[in-house]
Design an enzyme around this catalytic site. Structure first.
Site, short mmCIF file in Angstrom:
data_model
loop_
_atom_site.label_atom_id
_atom_site.label_comp_id
_atom_site.label_asym_id
_atom_site.label_seq_id
_atom_site.Cartn_x
_atom_site.Cartn_y
_atom_site.Cartn_z
N GLU A 120 0.82 -1.22 0.00
CA GLU A 120 0.00 0.00 0.00
C GLU A 120 0.85 1.27 0.00
O GLU A 120 0.50 2.25 -0.64
CB GLU A 120 -0.95 0.02 1.20
CG GLU A 120 -2.23 -0.79 1.00
CD GLU A 120 -2.06 -2.27 1.21
OE1 GLU A 120 -0.94 -2.70 1.58
OE2 GLU A 120 -3.04 -3.02 1.00
N HIS A 162 -11.12 -4.85 10.11
CA HIS A 162 -11.61 -4.64 8.74
C HIS A 162 -12.99 -3.98 8.77
O HIS A 162 -13.80 -4.22 7.86
CB HIS A 162 -11.73 -5.97 8.00
CG HIS A 162 -10.46 -6.50 7.40
ND1 HIS A 162 -9.33 -6.73 8.14
CD2 HIS A 162 -10.13 -6.84 6.12
CE1 HIS A 162 -8.38 -7.21 7.34
NE2 HIS A 162 -8.83 -7.28 6.12
C1 LIG Z 1 -2.02 -4.39 4.44
C2 LIG Z 1 -3.02 -5.28 3.79
N1 LIG Z 1 -3.23 -5.16 2.47
C3 LIG Z 1 -4.14 -5.95 1.84
C4 LIG Z 1 -4.86 -6.89 2.54
C5 LIG Z 1 -5.93 -7.73 1.84
N2 LIG Z 1 -5.54 -9.10 1.73
C6 LIG Z 1 -5.99 -10.04 2.58
S1 LIG Z 1 -5.37 -11.56 2.26
C7 LIG Z 1 -4.46 -10.98 0.98
C8 LIG Z 1 -3.58 -11.90 0.22
C9 LIG Z 1 -2.41 -12.33 1.01
O1 LIG Z 1 -1.68 -13.26 0.31
P1 LIG Z 1 -0.58 -14.15 1.02
O2 LIG Z 1 0.32 -13.28 1.82
O3 LIG Z 1 0.05 -14.98 -0.03
O4 LIG Z 1 -1.37 -15.05 2.06
P2 LIG Z 1 -2.44 -16.20 1.81
O5 LIG Z 1 -3.78 -15.54 1.85
O6 LIG Z 1 -2.14 -16.85 0.52
O7 LIG Z 1 -2.30 -17.13 2.96
C10 LIG Z 1 -4.67 -9.62 0.80
C11 LIG Z 1 -4.07 -8.80 -0.26
C12 LIG Z 1 -4.62 -6.96 3.92
N3 LIG Z 1 -5.31 -7.82 4.68
N4 LIG Z 1 -3.70 -6.17 4.51
#
Ligand SMILES: Cc1ncc(C[n+]2csc(CCOP(=O)(O)OP(=O)(O)O)c2C)c(N)n1
Ligand SMILES: Cc1ncc(C[n+]2csc(CCOP(=O)(O)OP(=O)(O)O)c2C)c(N)n1
Ligand SMILES: [Mg+2]
Ligand SMILES: [Mg+2]
Lengths: 338, 333, 338, 333
Positions: free
Chosen positions: A63, A132
Site C-alpha cells: 500500500e 476490517h
Molecule cells: C495491508 C493489507 N493489504 C491488503 C490486505 C488484503 N488481503 C488479505 S489476504 C491478501 C492476500 C495475502 O496473500 P498471502 O500473503 O500470499 O497469504 P495467503 O492468503 O495466501 O495465505 C490480501 C491482499 C490486507 N489484509 N492487509
C-alpha cells in the site's frame, strides 16, 4: 426529465470509473486485484477489458508503494485512482497522503497539483471483525490539503466518484462496504460537487446530519418518528458544507449528528462544535451526536447489529430530544453497559 | 494440564496424533462452506486446505511457551497448536464458546496458553509483533522462540522488510515462515513478485534461509527444527519458505477460476494427507483400514463440534464492552 | 512540603525513564539514535550507560518494524518505551498502534495486555517545516484501546511519562518539541494519573481548556486579560477528563478550547461538542475553539510565529466573548485572509 | 530559456561548469553554519559536503524533463539541477525569493521546471513518488526517466522495499540511487544494517544493481548513464549504490563526534573536489591558478547571494494560506 438507470452501488462506481476513463486518457486505476479479478468487491468489472493493462493494473501487496506511486503519477499529470481494499490498510501508507500528497502543492509554491483519488472501503456490518470494519475518517480529517467524501447511495457513489476524479487535488472516497450491493437509481448527468451536502428531506423541527451507511438508517428513523426533520447527507467530510448545515440549523434550531464513528473522536464533533460556536443563540435545544460506542467493532452478528445506531435508537433520541431539549442517553448508557 | 495443552502435547510426541490432527483440520475446513451456506457463519473465512502439513509440522516442533504469530488463514495453525475445535469453530460462529468469546471471528483466533497471539488480518501485521516477542525472550534470557507465519504475498509489504532487518541486526530468536501457497488473493505470486524463490530475500539481511517442501510433514519438521534450534541457541533468525498450495479459493466467495488448468490437480497429487498416509503405511504405523476409521471418527467428532457450537449461546451485549482496557490499574505503583 | 528539583522538560523525561527503569527491569527503551547518541532531542541522556545495550537500543530507520516489536515485547510482559522522533513518522507505522496494539486485548479475550508507551515529539515553532511540525492527535484519538497524553511542562512530562509506563495498556505520549528546553520544577513524588486533567488556575467567568505548548500561551493570555478564568490543562486527550472539564463549565457557563490542532478536525471539537451536548442549558455564551488555521505548518519564522494562537489573540477572544456571548473571529478572518 | 534552465544546460555540457558547480555547492554549504550562528537561518539543515560529485554528476546526465525525487539533504542536488543559489538559500532563510516562497524551508526544495519534486523529509517518502512519476512516463510512452535519491539509512524503511518491488514488476523507467554516506543520523550503517553492499538488496527484486565511487564525478556519470539508458529504452529500473561520505555532521547541531578516529581524514583524501581538480589538471582543462580564481570568484558570488537573500522580504501572512488547493476547479468538465 432526468433519465435514471437502476444499478447497484458498486456498479455505479464501475460506471463512474468507466465514464471518466473514456473522457480522459490520463485516468488510470490500480490496486490489489482490481485488474484480472475485477476488484475484491467487483468495483472494476470490465475495466481491464475495455482499458487494457497499461491503465488498469494489479499491484503487489504494497500500500505504501502504490499509494506513493499514485502521488507521483498525479504530479506528472495522470489522474490515478487507487483502491485501498479496506480503509485500515492506509495504516501502513498514511504518510503518503497526509504528509506527502496533502503538502505537495504547498511545497511546490503552487507549481504542481496532485489530482489523485483514493477509494477505500469502510465501515461495519458485514462480519469482517475489528481490523476490517472501522471508518477511520479521523485519520485524514485534520489535514489541510486533502478532501474526503463518502457516498450514501448509488447516485452519490456515481456522482462523487466522478467529481473526485475531476478534482485537481487529492480526494479520498470512503465507500461504505455494506452499501456495495444496494440498488438505486442513477442519473449519470447529475453532478454532485465536492464540498456540497445533500438535503435529502426538508423539515423544520430538527436538523439531522449524517453520512455513509447511516444516512438510510437515519431516514428510516425520521420516517417512523413522524417528526418534521430535515435530513442532510453531509457527503463531503472535508471540507464540509458549512453553509447548508448552518442554514438548516438556523431554521430548525436543533442539530443531531448520526454517525458510525466512535463516540470519542468521531467526525460529528466537528459539526456539533462548529454549529454551536456559530449559532449558539439560535439553538433551541442541545445539539448532540448519535454514534457507535467506544469499542472495537465486534464480530458476532448479534453484537455487530447493535454496534451501529439503529433506526429505533435514533427515533427514540429524536423524539426525546425534541421533548426535553437535552441530550438523550445512548442505548448503552440506558442499558447500563458503560 | 488443560485439555488444550494435552492436545498440544499429543502432536508434539506422536506421528499418528499428527496425522489425526491433519485429518481434523481437513475435516474442519470442509465443514465451513456448508456452515456459510446455512447462515451459521457470516463475514469471510480463509481455509488452509492443502496446508495441513505445515500447521501440524510446525506445532509438533514448538513448545507451548514459544510464541506464534499467524494470519487470518489460521484455523489450521490454531487447531494444530492445540486450540479445541469448539473454541475455533465457536469463534468463527461468533459464539461465547469461541476462543475470543465471539468478538474476534475467523480472522482473529488466539490462545496465549498455547502461544498463539491473536492472528492478524493485516498483511505483515504480525511479523514485527513476533520479532517483539523474540526480543522479550532475548532480554529475559529464556530460550523460547517466536515464529511468524505469513503468506507469499506478504513478502511485498514493508513490514516484512523492516522486520527481517531488525531481527537480523538484533539477532533475535525468531523463525520466519513464508507459507508460499502460490497465490495472494486472486494474484499468482509471479504477477506481483519478480523473484521465484522468496526465501532468497533473506540475503538482504544476511539471514540464513532455505526452502522446504511444505506438503511433507517430515520436511517441515526437519526444517523448522533446524531454525528453532538456531534461534534457541542465540544463532538468530531464519527465513524458511514452505512451498505449499492453496487447495481452496482465497476466501469464502472465491472459486479460484483464475488457476491455470491442471495446476490444482498437479498439487493434489502431493496432497499432504496422502503423503503422510503413504509414509505411515510404509513405516507400518498405520494400515488402510485404520485410516478409514480415523477419517470416519473424525467426521463424527467434527459434526459433534458443529452441533455443540450451534447450541452455544450468542454473546450478550455487555461482552462487546469488555477487554478493551486492562481492569483497575494493574501497574506496579 | 514537596521537594522540587529544577530541570528542563527533556531532562524530566530522562528522569522519568530512569526512575521507571530502576524500579522495573522489564522497562526498556528503543528508537532511532536513542542509545549511543542519547536521543536526537537528548531525552535519553545517560540511559545506555546506566542500563546497558540489552534494554536501551538504537533501531534501524524502520518505524513499522520497531513499533510492532514494542507491541510484541509488551504482550510478552516487557514494558517497552519507543521513541518516534517526529509524530509524522507514525504515518508509516500507524497500523501497529490503531489496528494491532489497540485491539490485542479485545482479540485475546482479555488474556493479554499491551503495556507499551510510544513517545512522539509533536508540534510547531522550531522551523522544521510542514512535514515535521504537526500535532496529529487525530490519528490516534478515535481508537478505543489507546490512551493519549500530552505534557505541558517539566512536571507533567515527568509524572505523565511515569504513569504511561506504569499503565497496563498502550499509551501514546505526545511531547511538544518546543518545550524540550523549557525549565520547570519537578516534584518526583507527584503522581499525575492518566485521564486526569490539571486545573492550573481557578476562576469563575470562563473555562479555558488547553493542551501541550498552548497551555502556557493560554496562561499568559489569561493573565493579561485580567479576567477570572479557570485554566485546565487537559493533559490526557484520550480518555479525557469529562468530570473536571464539565464541572468547571457548569460553574463558569463558558468554554473556550485553545489548541494547536487545525480548525478543521482538531481534538478540541470533541470537548466543545461533548460539553454542549451535556450542559447546553447551563451555558451562558457560545463555547468555541481557538485553533491554528487550516494550512500546512509554514516554515518562515514570521509565518510560523503567527501560525499558533498568540497570547494576544487569545486575550482578545476571551474578552470579546465574555462581552458578546458569541464566538469572536479568528485572526485570519479579521485580517480577511480566508 | 530561463536562467535556471541555462544553469542546468551548463552542467550538462561542460566539465569546467561541472567543476564550478561543485565548488558552488561547497561554498554554499560552507556558508550555512555561519548563517545559523547569526540567526539568519532557523530550524535545521542537512549539508551535503563531500557529496558534491554525486549531485553534479547526476544532474549532468539527466534532461530537465526527467524527474528527481531527493531528500532533506538536497541543497547540492537542487543547485546541481539548476536552481539558483538565491532560490535555494532564500528558501532556507524563509524568504519570498525562495523557490517555495519561504513556506517550505531547507528540507523542501523544489522546481518543477527543472524536474525537482519537492524534497521529502520523510525517510523513503520520495521513493514511491519517483516510481509514480516513472509510471506516468510509461503510460504516456515518453522516454523520460525518474530518479530517486535516498540515503543508506533509507534502505531499511518499508517504502524502499515496496517501491523497488513495484518498480521491478512494472518495469518502470526509474533509477534508484542510494547515496551511501556511511551514516544515518548518528548511526553508522553497520550498526543498523547487516549487509555492507546495500545495492545487493536489488537481488530481492531481480533488479540490476551496482556500486560506484560517488566521490568521482566521472564514475557517477558513467554509472548513472548506464542506468538512465536502460530506463529510457524500456529496460526497467536499476539500483545504484554511490559510496560517498558525509564530511559534516548529520544536521546543524551535530559535531559527528561518534566517528571512528581517522575515518573522516581517510575520506577527505578522496574529497570529490580534489579528485576533480586532479583530473582536470591532468587533462589540461584547468590549471592551479585558474582553480584558485574560480574558488575566489565563487566565494564572492555566494557572498552576494547571501546579501541578496538577507535583503529579500519576508513573506506576508497571506502566503501561508496559498497553494493548499488548486484554485477554481481546473478539472475537465
Ligand atoms: C495491508 C493489507 N493489504 C491488503 C490486505 C488484503 N488481503 C488479505 S489476504 C491478501 C492476500 C495475502 O496473500 P498471502 O500473503 O500470499 O497469504 P495467503 O492468503 O495466501 O495465505 C490480501 C491482499 C490486507 N489484509 N492487509
Ligand atoms: C520515516 C522517518 N523516520 C525517521 C526520520 C528521521 N531521520 C531524518 S534523517 C535520518 C537519517 C537518514 O539517514 P540516510 O538515509 O543515510 O540519509 P542521510 O541523512 O545520510 O543523507 C533520520 C533517521 C525521518 N525523517 N523519517
Ligand atoms: Mg499466498
Ligand atoms: Mg546516510
Amino acid at each position: 426529465m432526468a433519465i435514471t438507470t437502476p444499478m447497484r452501488f458498486r456498479q455505479a462506481i464501475v460506471q463512474a470509473l468507466a465514464d471518466e476513463m473514456r473522457a480522459d486518457s490520463t485516468v488510470m486505476l490500480f490496486g490489489e486485484d482490481v485488474a484480472q479479478a475485477e476488484g475484491p468487491f467487483k468495483t472494476s468489472e470490465g475495466l481491464l477489458t475495455e482499458f487494457g493493462p497499461l491503465r488498469i493494473r494489479d499491484t503487489p501487496i504494497s500500500e505504501m508503494g502504490f499509494t506513493g506511486a499514485a502521488v507521483g503519477a498525479a504530479i506528472m499529470g495522470m489522474r490515478p485512482v487507487i483502491e485501498i481494499m479496506f480503509m485500515e490498510f492506509l495504516g501502513v501508507a498514511l504518510d503518503q497522503l497526509v504528509t506527502e500528497a496533502a503538502k505537495m502543492r504547498y511545497l511546490s509554491n503552487g507549481k504542481l497539483s496532485v489530482p489523485m483519488v483514493v477509494r477505500a472501503s469502510v465501515g461495519s456490518g458485514l462480519g469482517f471483525g475489528c481490523q476490517h470494519s472501522q471508518t477511520l475518517e479521523n485519520w485524514v480529517a485534520a489535514t489541510p490539503g486533502l478532501k474526503v467524501v463518502c457516498p450514501s447511495d448509488a447516485q452519490s457513489a456515481y456522482s462523487l466518484t466522478r467529481s473526485a476524479i475531476q478534482d485537481p487535488d487529492p480526494v479520498i472516497v470512503l465507500e461504505p462496504r455494506i452499501l456495495y450491493a444496494e440498488r438505486g437509481d442513477v442519473d449519470t448527468s447529475l453532478v454532485l460537487p465536492i464540498g456540497k451536502a445533500r438535503v435529502l428531506r426538508k423539515g423544520n423541527e430538527i436538523t439531522v446530519v449524517s453520512l455513509g451507511q447511516m444516512v438510510n438508517v437515519a431516514r428510516r428513523a425520521i420516517e417512523t418518528s413522524a417528526l418534521d426533520v430535515e435530513l442532510i447527507d453531509l457527503a463531503t467530510v472535508v471540507p464540509w458544507d458549512r453553509e447548508t448545515v448552518l442554514t438548516s440549523v438556523k431554521k430548525t434550531g436543533r442539530l443531531i449528528v448520526v454517525e458510525e464513528a466512535p463516540q470519542s473522536g468521531g467526525w460529528g464533533s466537528e459539526i456539533v462544535a462548529a454549529a454551536t460556536s456559530e449559532l449558539f443563540c439560535q439553538l433551541k435545544g442541545a445539539p448532540f451526536r448519535i454514534t457507535t460506542p467506544d469499542v472495537p467493532v465486534p464480530y458476532s452478528g448479534v453484537l455487530e447489529a447493535r454496534f451501529v445506531p439503529t433506526a429505533d435508537d435514533i427515533a427514540r433520541q429524536l423524539i426525546e430530544s425534541l421533548k426535553t431539549g437535552t441530550t438523550p442517553k445512548s442505548w448503552w448508557e440506558l442499558e447500563g453497559l458503560k | 494440564m488443560s485439555a488444550e495443552l494435552e492436545r498440544r502435547r499429543a502432536v508434539q510426541e506422536d506421528a499418528i496424533a499428527q496425522y489425526e490432527r491433519m485429518i481434523e483440520i481437513r475435516e474442519f475446513e470442509g465443514q465451513i462452506n456448508g456452515l456459510f451456506a446455512s447462515g451459521s457463519i457470516r463475514g469471510t473465512t480463509h481455509l488452509c486446505l492443502g496446508q495441513e502439513a505445515l500447521a501440524v509440522g510446525l506445532a509438533s516442533v514448538l513448545r507451548p511457551t514459544d510464541i506464534v504469530s499467524a494470519t487470518y488463514r489460521g484455523h489450521g495453525i490454531a487447531l494444530a497448536l492445540g486450540l479445541s475445535p469448539e473454541s475455533v469453530l465457536g469463534e468463527i460462529m461468533g459464539k461465547t464458546i469461541g476462543c475470543c468469546g465471539g468478538v474476534g471471528g475467523s480472522m482473529h483466533l488466539s490462545n496465549m496458553e498455547l502461544g498463539l497471539l491473536p492472528t492478524s488480518a493485516i498483511i505483515g501485521g504480525g511479523m514485527p509483533i513476533a520479532a517483539g516477542a523474540a526480543l522479550s525472550f532475548q532480554v529475559r534470557k529464556t530460550d523460547d522462540v517466536a515464529v511468524a507465519v505469513f503468506g507469499d504475498g506478504a513478502t511485498n509489504i514493508g513490514a516484512f522488510h523492516e522486520t527481517l532487518n531488525l531481527a537480523a541486526i538484533w539477532n533475535l530468536p525468531v523463525v520466519f515462515i513464508c507459507d508460499n501457497n502460490v497465490y495472494g488473493e486472486y494474484s499468482r505470486i509471479n504477477t506481483t513478485t519478480p523473484l521465484e524463490d522468496l526465501h532468497m530475500r533473506a540475503d538482504s539481511y544476511k539471514m540464513p534461509h532455505f526452502a522446504l517442501d511444505g506438503m511433507d510433514i517430515a520436511q517441515v519438521q526437519k526444517g523448522v527444527t533446524e531454525a528453532v534450534i538456531r534461534a534457541r541457541s542465540n544463532g538468530g533468525p531464519t527465513l524458511i519458505e514452505a512451498k505449499t498450495y492453496r487447495f481452496a479459493g482465497h476466501s469464502r466467495a472465491d472459486q479460484a477460476l483464475y488457476r491455470p488448468e491442471g495446476e490444482l490437480e498437479k498439487w493434489e497429487k502431493r496432497d499432504p494427507i496422502k503423503l503422510t498416509e503413504e509414509a505411515l503405511i510404509a513405516s507400518g504405523a498405520l494400515n488402510p483400514q485404520r485410516i478409514i476409521e480415523i477419517k470416519s471418527e473424525m467426521k463424527t467428532t467434527i459434526e459433534k463440534v458443529v452441533a455443540t457450537c450451534q447450541d452455544s449461546p450468542e454473546p450478550n451485549l455487555a461482552s462487546m464492552f469488555q477487554n478493551i482496557f486492562t481492569p483497575a490499574n494493574v501497574g506496579r505503583s
